[in-house]
Design a protein around this motif. Structure first.
Motif, PDB file in Angstrom:
ATOM      1  N   ALA B 187       0.840  -1.198   0.000  1.00 27.38           N
ATOM      2  CA  ALA B 187       0.000   0.000   0.000  1.00 27.38           C
ATOM      3  C   ALA B 187       0.873   1.244   0.000  1.00 27.38           C
ATOM      4  O   ALA B 187       2.046   1.200   0.346  1.00 27.38           O
ATOM      5  N   TYR B 188       0.287   2.369  -0.419  1.00 27.77           N
ATOM      6  CA  TYR B 188       0.908   3.668  -0.129  1.00 27.77           C
ATOM      7  C   TYR B 188      -0.154   4.547   0.503  1.00 27.77           C
ATOM      8  O   TYR B 188      -1.349   4.243   0.419  1.00 27.77           O
ATOM      9  N   THR B 189       0.280   5.622   1.141  1.00 26.90           N
ATOM     10  CA  THR B 189      -0.702   6.433   1.868  1.00 26.90           C
ATOM     11  C   THR B 189      -0.748   7.885   1.397  1.00 26.90           C
ATOM     12  O   THR B 189       0.290   8.503   1.148  1.00 26.90           O
ATOM     13  N   THR B 190      -1.970   8.382   1.269  1.00 31.46           N
ATOM     14  CA  THR B 190      -2.218   9.773   0.891  1.00 31.46           C
ATOM     15  C   THR B 190      -2.580  10.595   2.120  1.00 31.46           C
ATOM     16  O   THR B 190      -2.776  11.806   2.033  1.00 31.46           O
ATOM     17  N   THR B 191      -2.659   9.955   3.251  1.00 30.13           N
ATOM     18  CA  THR B 191      -3.102  10.638   4.469  1.00 30.13           C
ATOM     19  C   THR B 191      -2.313  11.919   4.775  1.00 30.13           C
ATOM     20  O   THR B 191      -2.922  12.921   5.154  1.00 30.13           O
ATOM     21  N   PRO B 192      -0.957  11.962   4.592  1.00 30.12           N
ATOM     22  CA  PRO B 192      -0.256  13.195   4.973  1.00 30.12           C
ATOM     23  C   PRO B 192      -0.540  14.385   4.068  1.00 30.12           C
ATOM     24  O   PRO B 192      -0.344  15.529   4.490  1.00 30.12           O
ATOM     25  N   GLY B 193      -0.970  14.166   2.821  1.00 29.46           N
ATOM     26  CA  GLY B 193      -0.762  15.170   1.806  1.00 29.46           C
ATOM     27  C   GLY B 193      -1.901  16.050   1.374  1.00 29.46           C
ATOM     28  O   GLY B 193      -1.804  16.721   0.346  1.00 29.46           O
ATOM     29  N   LEU B 195      -4.296  19.100   0.697  1.00 32.09           N
ATOM     30  CA  LEU B 195      -3.914  20.491   0.508  1.00 32.09           C
ATOM     31  C   LEU B 195      -4.324  21.389   1.666  1.00 32.09           C
ATOM     32  O   LEU B 195      -3.683  22.407   1.937  1.00 32.09           O
ATOM     33  N   GLY B 196      -5.384  21.008   2.347  1.00 31.69           N
ATOM     34  CA  GLY B 196      -5.880  21.871   3.421  1.00 31.69           C
ATOM     35  C   GLY B 196      -5.123  21.710   4.738  1.00 31.69           C
ATOM     36  O   GLY B 196      -5.416  22.411   5.714  1.00 31.69           O
ATOM     37  N   TYR B 197      -4.157  20.785   4.792  1.00 35.53           N
ATOM     38  CA  TYR B 197      -3.443  20.524   6.045  1.00 35.53           C
ATOM     39  C   TYR B 197      -2.314  21.541   6.261  1.00 35.53           C
ATOM     40  O   TYR B 197      -1.694  22.007   5.302  1.00 35.53           O
ATOM     41  N   THR B 198      -2.005  21.818   7.517  1.00 34.52           N
ATOM     42  CA  THR B 198      -0.880  22.704   7.834  1.00 34.52           C
ATOM     43  C   THR B 198       0.443  21.978   7.578  1.00 34.52           C
ATOM     44  O   THR B 198       0.489  20.745   7.483  1.00 34.52           O
ATOM     45  N   ASP B 199       1.518  22.780   7.503  1.00 35.35           N
ATOM     46  CA  ASP B 199       2.847  22.181   7.321  1.00 35.35           C
ATOM     47  C   ASP B 199       3.179  21.220   8.464  1.00 35.35           C
ATOM     48  O   ASP B 199       3.742  20.135   8.243  1.00 35.35           O
ATOM     49  N   ASP B 200       2.845  21.608   9.683  1.00 32.53           N
ATOM     50  CA  ASP B 200       3.140  20.739  10.835  1.00 32.53           C
ATOM     51  C   ASP B 200       2.441  19.396  10.720  1.00 32.53           C
ATOM     52  O   ASP B 200       3.024  18.345  10.975  1.00 32.53           O
ATOM     53  N   LYS B 201       1.172  19.463  10.329  1.00 30.10           N
ATOM     54  CA  LYS B 201       0.401  18.228  10.194  1.00 30.10           C
ATOM     55  C   LYS B 201       0.983  17.363   9.074  1.00 30.10           C
ATOM     56  O   LYS B 201       1.096  16.139   9.205  1.00 30.10           O
ATOM     57  N   LEU B 202       1.393  18.019   7.969  1.00 34.52           N
ATOM     58  CA  LEU B 202       2.024  17.316   6.863  1.00 34.52           C
ATOM     59  C   LEU B 202       3.282  16.565   7.317  1.00 34.52           C
ATOM     60  O   LEU B 202       3.466  15.374   7.020  1.00 34.52           O
ATOM     61  N   VAL B 203       4.158  17.264   8.055  1.00 35.96           N
ATOM     62  CA  VAL B 203       5.411  16.658   8.502  1.00 35.96           C
ATOM     63  C   VAL B 203       5.139  15.511   9.493  1.00 35.96           C
ATOM     64  O   VAL B 203       5.696  14.413   9.376  1.00 35.96           O
ATOM     65  N   ARG B 204       4.258  15.776  10.440  1.00 29.34           N
ATOM     66  CA  ARG B 204       3.950  14.760  11.450  1.00 29.34           C
ATOM     67  C   ARG B 204       3.385  13.496  10.784  1.00 29.34           C
ATOM     68  O   ARG B 204       3.839  12.375  11.058  1.00 29.34           O
ATOM     69  N   LEU B 205       2.405  13.683   9.877  1.00 25.48           N
ATOM     70  CA  LEU B 205       1.775  12.520   9.240  1.00 25.48           C
ATOM     71  C   LEU B 205       2.738  11.802   8.296  1.00 25.48           C
ATOM     72  O   LEU B 205       2.674  10.579   8.146  1.00 25.48           O
ATOM     73  N   SER B 206       3.661  12.546   7.672  1.00 28.87           N
ATOM     74  CA  SER B 206       4.654  11.912   6.800  1.00 28.87           C
ATOM     75  C   SER B 206       5.563  10.998   7.617  1.00 28.87           C
ATOM     76  O   SER B 206       5.863   9.866   7.216  1.00 28.87           O
ATOM     77  N   ARG B 207       6.009  11.496   8.774  1.00 28.37           N
ATOM     78  CA  ARG B 207       6.873  10.667   9.637  1.00 28.37           C
ATOM     79  C   ARG B 207       6.132   9.445  10.140  1.00 28.37           C
ATOM     80  O   ARG B 207       6.676   8.338  10.172  1.00 28.37           O
ATOM     81  N   GLU B 208       4.874   9.666  10.522  1.00 28.38           N
ATOM     82  CA  GLU B 208       4.071   8.533  11.005  1.00 28.38           C
ATOM     83  C   GLU B 208       3.919   7.468   9.922  1.00 28.38           C
ATOM     84  O   GLU B 208       3.950   6.267  10.203  1.00 28.38           O
ATOM     85  N   ALA B 209       3.748   7.935   8.661  1.00 33.14           N
ATOM     86  CA  ALA B 209       3.578   6.983   7.562  1.00 33.14           C
ATOM     87  C   ALA B 209       4.799   6.071   7.433  1.00 33.14           C
ATOM     88  O   ALA B 209       4.677   4.849   7.296  1.00 33.14           O
ATOM     89  N   VAL B 210       5.987   6.678   7.512  1.00 35.97           N
ATOM     90  CA  VAL B 210       7.206   5.873   7.403  1.00 35.97           C
ATOM     91  C   VAL B 210       7.311   4.919   8.597  1.00 35.97           C
ATOM     92  O   VAL B 210       7.635   3.730   8.441  1.00 35.97           O
ATOM     93  N   ALA B 211       7.011   5.434   9.778  1.00 36.24           N
ATOM     94  CA  ALA B 211       7.049   4.591  10.975  1.00 36.24           C
ATOM     95  C   ALA B 211       6.068   3.429  10.875  1.00 36.24           C
ATOM     96  O   ALA B 211       6.314   2.336  11.384  1.00 36.24           O
ATOM     97  N   ASP B 212       4.960   3.669  10.165  1.00 35.60           N
ATOM     98  CA  ASP B 212       3.952   2.614  10.005  1.00 35.60           C
ATOM     99  C   ASP B 212       4.305   1.604   8.920  1.00 35.60           C
ATOM    100  O   ASP B 212       3.526   0.669   8.655  1.00 35.60           O
ATOM    101  N   ALA B 238      11.289  14.973   5.767  1.00 37.57           N
ATOM    102  CA  ALA B 238      10.656  14.139   6.809  1.00 37.57           C
ATOM    103  C   ALA B 238      10.820  12.652   6.535  1.00 37.57           C
ATOM    104  O   ALA B 238      11.042  11.871   7.451  1.00 37.57           O
ATOM    105  N   VAL B 239      10.725  12.250   5.262  1.00 38.96           N
ATOM    106  CA  VAL B 239      10.729  10.803   4.975  1.00 38.96           C
ATOM    107  C   VAL B 239      12.097  10.281   4.545  1.00 38.96           C
ATOM    108  O   VAL B 239      12.318   9.067   4.545  1.00 38.96           O
ATOM    109  N   GLY B 240      12.994  11.197   4.143  1.00 40.59           N
ATOM    110  CA  GLY B 240      14.301  10.738   3.673  1.00 40.59           C
ATOM    111  C   GLY B 240      14.254  10.331   2.220  1.00 40.59           C
ATOM    112  O   GLY B 240      13.193  10.298   1.592  1.00 40.59           O
ATOM    113  N   PRO B 241      15.457  10.025   1.662  1.00 39.85           N
ATOM    114  CA  PRO B 241      15.554   9.777   0.219  1.00 39.85           C
ATOM    115  C   PRO B 241      14.997   8.423  -0.221  1.00 39.85           C
ATOM    116  O   PRO B 241      14.673   8.243  -1.390  1.00 39.85           O
ATOM    117  N   GLY B 242      14.821   7.478   0.681  1.00 34.11           N
ATOM    118  CA  GLY B 242      14.459   6.111   0.276  1.00 34.11           C
ATOM    119  C   GLY B 242      12.965   5.876   0.117  1.00 34.11           C
ATOM    120  O   GLY B 242      12.544   4.813  -0.328  1.00 34.11           O
TER     121      GLY B 242
END
Lengths: 433, 433
Positions: B187-193, B195-212, B238-242
């Motif tokens: 799967a891949y996730t669109t949850t972080p991205g 348009l209406g989300y703040t930058d903080d929410k974007l970064v937090r959800l991006s990190r969570e996605a990788v952790a998940d 937030a997610v790194g190059p990989g």
């Protein structure tokens, strides 16, 4: 002026009882209209000022278009209609993000938008005291360009280039208006060629068409090859070598069968093959065109929007473009399409017939002649002699030509008695059926 | 078994209140379903045997799809459903000449057909005691080929060639089923991205996605270039190059702006650009693909039907095909599309999210892996963590993979309490709004 209400009607004619309109894909159509009335707070000549428009269906599902028309009502009711900004009015409907999801720009919501946008042009014509062809043909090039939605078109045609085309055509407008008023616009007739008609009726109606001054007729094909060969031979014998015979497969074939079938009909010199395959198949049409030349390829009545028209032109997929007044988003999207066709030098020969399609589409071809392409060469509007008696200002055909309408509006207003009698399912025609 | 009734529901979730699902073209979606229940005269395990399906909209106009579903009712109610002839069931709906006129094969009537056809597969799965992915994956190649409607496809893929593909894949079915049951489907996730989300929410959800455990995320782009550059930089940091970052413009651009915009985002190594322009624009996608390489071009969630998919493949217009479970005509048309994609070697990465789209589409990808393409390489199903709680058998994601569903049916049955509460306009959620 303010639009105080939008009214939607489900109107159906039981045409399937006589097999009028029968073809290889549509054996039993009941010609129908999802019909719109826009009421305003103004009047002209003592009568309330209204706009009438519709989209065309063939029976079942007409209620889905009515539902789609009603879905736009919150965007229309209570709105000011500025006759100088009909492009803006159109874009407000088409850009509604939630309704757009049901297309985008195709199917029931797009047909519903067509009905409303055409009604707005009918209204603007009545407000100005002009038939819509003339309302459009008297607009400045800048105003015409502003009617179109340019999104997704600029790789093929920019608004700047469209403006040049319109400016180049401007000096000839007055002379062409005179020509149009004197001679009308050339027509062809599909009346002889419905698939459900007997051979005798086909021959009789083909001869009548020539006697009536038509120089092109059309036959439906695609159900049975032997039948098609026999019918095309009969029609060719009836009309002689000088009359064009178009054939229409109504999307029946895949690419290879389309080419094969047309090779078998070639001895009878068909002029164009119409809708050989899916209206979505740009690359398929291009392959068929290569395979059936010198027979021309025509399509368009079912093309969903300007993006697919653009590609048909870019790919060299068609020789003839057949716009429909009510499938794309009405006058505004058809203005964009006429500009595209002019830019690519492809003649437009509108689809008509159905119910009210002749009445509506004549305005677009006449505008095209006066202000866009500037030509009627190899251009003909389809004519079918069905159901005109239900309209307040029916088309008039003289010697195979559409007479330019003079009454204000888009000729799209149905008689109140017809609206009532053919209302589905409660009008008297259906109640007693 | 006999279908004794078709019931249509208008169900809407007020997602616009939180800007979940906001993008450059759809600022305020209310995720909605035009929902179908097919009731039969049979039962399983003491419960009445029913089929549940839906199509997805984003709010206004959902009632138009409901009207279109009801338009098919006369073809469905009282009909025998032969689980061995779901292709025939599907074609009877899609070939109704009067309803077809409203497309053809696009827009509200086509989405309504999707809802009904998916409900029929849900029913067939429940009758057989199998999840739909398995019902499909255990069919003989001939049966699978018979599900598709081959009209308009044979210039790209014939049923005979499709049969060969399926036969070639048959020996590996058992092993791949084991793999799927053990590992799930990526799967891949669109949850972080959104348009209406703040930058903080974007970064937090991006990190969570990788952790998940996700190895790909997706960001919405296309409203403002400076914003997009900033957000993509934040996400890449937030997610790194990989980790792959896909971007999605939701049809915002014309051809030239699409290429320009993507060049500006290139430093952050986007993996694919999704829906750069109109979903109807085959030639436009092909031009964009040439202009943005090595960034891949993906599209499909709004492609109306198999004829447009065919051309996207023929024209080399896309690197990634994104099927939607409910926009084309459900399982049967998607089977044709999976076969086309396999024939052209283009990976399928389904669109999901919305309401219930993850639940439905997982069955198609899992079937594809087991019986068609035989691969999950470069293939991921979109995942969005919205609204799953309303379903009887919600998707399960473990370490960035969809767990293969085991319950009979298509996972498309909504909880009765949700159907009631979110009914529009009379359910409690809307009554109190």
């Amino acid at each position: 002026m303010k639009i105080v209400s939008l009214e939607a009607h489900d109107v159906r004619f039981p045409t399937s009882r006589e097999l009028d309109g029968s073809d290889a894909m549509n054996p039993d159509p009941d010609y129908s209209a999802a019909y719109v009335v826009l009421r305003t707070d103004e009047s002209r000549d003592g009568r309330p000022l209204e706009g009438h428009g519709f989209c065309f269906t063939i029976g079942r599902g007409n209620e889905v278009c009515v539902a789609a028309i009603n879905a736009y009502a919150p965007l229309v009711e209570g709105a000011e209609l500025d006759p100088g900004d009909l492009g803006g009015f159109s874009r407000r409907l088409l850009h509604d993000s939630q309704l757009r999801w049901l297309g985008p720009e195709k199917g029931a919501v797009h047909m519903a938008a067509a009905a409303i946008i055409n009604a707005a042009f009918d209204l603007a014509g009545k407000a100005a005291g002009l038939p819509v062809w003339r309302l459009l043909a008297e607009m400045a090039p800048e105003q015409i360009v502003d009617l179109a939605d340019w999104r997704y078109l600029t790789d093929a045609l920019t608004p700047e280039r469209a403006l040049e085309l319109l400016r180049d055509a401007a000096p000839g407008r007055a002379a062409r208006t005179e020509t149009l008023l004197a001679r009308g616009y050339p027509a062809y007739t599909t009346t002889p060629g419905w698939l459900g008609y007997t051979d005798d009726k086909l021959v009789r109606l083909s001869r009548e068409a020539v006697a009536d001054g038509f120089t092109q007729i059309k036959l439906k094909v695609g159900a049975d090859l032997d039948d098609d060969v026999r019918r095309l031979r009969l029609a060719r014998d009836a009309v002689g070598p000088g009359v064009r015979i178009a054939v229409d497969a109504n999307q029946r074939w895949d690419v290879a069968p389309a080419i094969e079938w047309m090779r078998a009909l070639e001895p009878f010199a068909p002029y164009w093959i119409e809708e050989p395959t899916s209206p979505d198949d740009v690359l398929g049409h291009a392959a068929i065109r290569r395979g059936v030349a010198p027979v021309k390829v025509a399509t368009g009545e079912h093309i969903a929007n300007r993006v697919l028209v653009k590609q048909m032109l870019q790919a060299g997929a068609i020789d003839v473009l057949q716009i429909d007044a009510c499938r794309v988003a009405g006058v505004t999207e058809n203005v964009a399409i006429l500009l595209l066709a002019a830019a690519y030098g492809v003649p437009v020969c509108p689809h008509a017939g159905g119910v009210g399609l002749c009445e509506a589409v004549q305005h677009l071809s006449m505008f095209d002649f006066v202000a866009v392409s500037g030509s009627t060469e190899d251009r003909v509007i389809e004519y079918v002699d069905h159901l005109h008696e239900h309209f307040e200002d029916p088309v008039r055909i003289v010697q195979g030509h559409y007479v330019a309408p003079g009454a204000p509006g888009m000729s799209t207003q149905m008689k109140a008695t017809s609206l009532a009698a053919y209302a589905h399912p409660d009008g008297e025609i259906w109640r007693n059926h």
